[in-house]
Scaffold this motif. Sequence first.
Motif, PDB file in Angstrom:
ATOM      1  N   ASN A 101       0.854  -1.187   0.000  1.00  0.00           N
ATOM      2  CA  ASN A 101       0.000   0.000   0.000  1.00  0.00           C
ATOM      3  C   ASN A 101       0.893   1.241   0.000  1.00  0.00           C
ATOM      4  OD1 ASN A 101      -2.809  -1.138   0.303  1.00  0.00           O
ATOM      5  ND2 ASN A 101      -1.792  -2.119   2.036  1.00  0.00           N
ATOM      6  N   ILE A 102       0.857   1.962  -1.102  1.00  0.00           N
ATOM      7  CA  ILE A 102       1.745   3.096  -1.312  1.00  0.00           C
ATOM      8  C   ILE A 102       0.945   4.391  -1.326  1.00  0.00           C
ATOM      9  CG2 ILE A 102       3.506   4.113  -2.799  1.00  0.00           C
ATOM     10  CD1 ILE A 102       4.244   1.373  -1.701  1.00  0.00           C
ATOM     11  N   GLY A 103       1.405   5.381  -0.578  1.00  0.00           N
ATOM     12  CA  GLY A 103       0.811   6.710  -0.597  1.00  0.00           C
ATOM     13  C   GLY A 103       1.678   7.651  -1.412  1.00  0.00           C
ATOM     14  N   LEU A 104       1.047   8.477  -2.235  1.00  0.00           N
ATOM     15  CA  LEU A 104       1.779   9.413  -3.090  1.00  0.00           C
ATOM     16  C   LEU A 104       1.220  10.815  -2.932  1.00  0.00           C
ATOM     17  CD1 LEU A 104       1.900   7.386  -6.443  1.00  0.00           C
ATOM     18  CD2 LEU A 104       3.803   7.764  -4.889  1.00  0.00           C
ATOM     19  N   LEU A 105       2.112  11.787  -2.902  1.00  0.00           N
ATOM     20  CA  LEU A 105       1.682  13.164  -3.010  1.00  0.00           C
ATOM     21  C   LEU A 105       1.231  13.406  -4.445  1.00  0.00           C
ATOM     22  CD1 LEU A 105       1.635  15.873  -1.385  1.00  0.00           C
ATOM     23  CD2 LEU A 105       3.828  16.386  -2.463  1.00  0.00           C
ATOM     24  N   GLY A 106       0.154  14.129  -4.625  1.00  0.00           N
ATOM     25  CA  GLY A 106      -0.369  14.357  -5.975  1.00  0.00           C
ATOM     26  C   GLY A 106       0.548  15.231  -6.815  1.00  0.00           C
TER      27      GLY A 106
END
Length: 300
Positions: A101-106
């Motif tokens: 599960n990867i979170g990215l800044l837009g």
Amino acid sequence: MLGNVSELDIRLIRVFLAVVEAGGVSAAQTALNTTQPTISAQLSSLETRLGFRLCHRGRAGFALTQKGSQFLDAARRLLAAAEGFRLEVQHINRTLSGTLNIGLLGQIDPVANKNIALAIARLRARHEGLYFQFTELSSSFLEEKIINGHLDLAIGYFWRRLDTLDYFSLFRETQIAYCGSSHPLFDQAGTLSREDVAEHQWVWPSHPLPEMPAPTSIERLTALTDSMDGAALLILSGQHLGFLPQHYAARHVDLGQLHALNPEQLRYEVCFHAAVRRSTRQSDLVSAFLTELMDVFGVG
């Protein structure tokens, strides 16, 4: 008769196969790196454990008995199965599976996005059972989601540097101050000084990074947001000045909708990091992806 096959039995069976492949006890001495009496004793030990004679050996030459021929086929199948088992276990050890599960800044720079995609491609090429789930979040939520376990790893810029997280530098992003085409400073933009822009209203991040000095007094920071699109809309409206990533603003500049106030002075660099919980840093999935990220970005 042989019951459960032990490690000793496997060793003796390998001796037997080596003798068969060499065509006799004498010929097998080199392959087995031992003496003829030792090989003969090992064959005798195997025959005793089996309860039947495997081969005729002596001055008349080497020849398999009927039961020896049958045993030869069974022995080859056994060792082939053992080798298959070994390779399968090695494959299990090498292969990763599960979901990251990867979170990215837009709105990450396209060049950086390409590198992230390359890291994913490399990892998936080796581990087909590995899957990725991506969530786009503002900076204010990325660390929170890592801490509470909703994310395994996040890529963005972070201002708090929490003790429970590890941060790994990946790449830098240039942010420049802009004004919209309907702003009073638009026609003068390009070489404006800090004094020229200090009396105007600004949109500012809700959680500015330490490397982001405020361009004006706090009273003039009249709009706060962690949304890049929201900041862009306020700047495009002509009501506020503000910083945007250079790559993000480029299309608006080309359309004549934005103009940099002073790209040499009113700018700063932010560092994007990969952040992970310290408790999961050694997770095989997280460690493998982190290694690939740092490799494609040439850091570490």
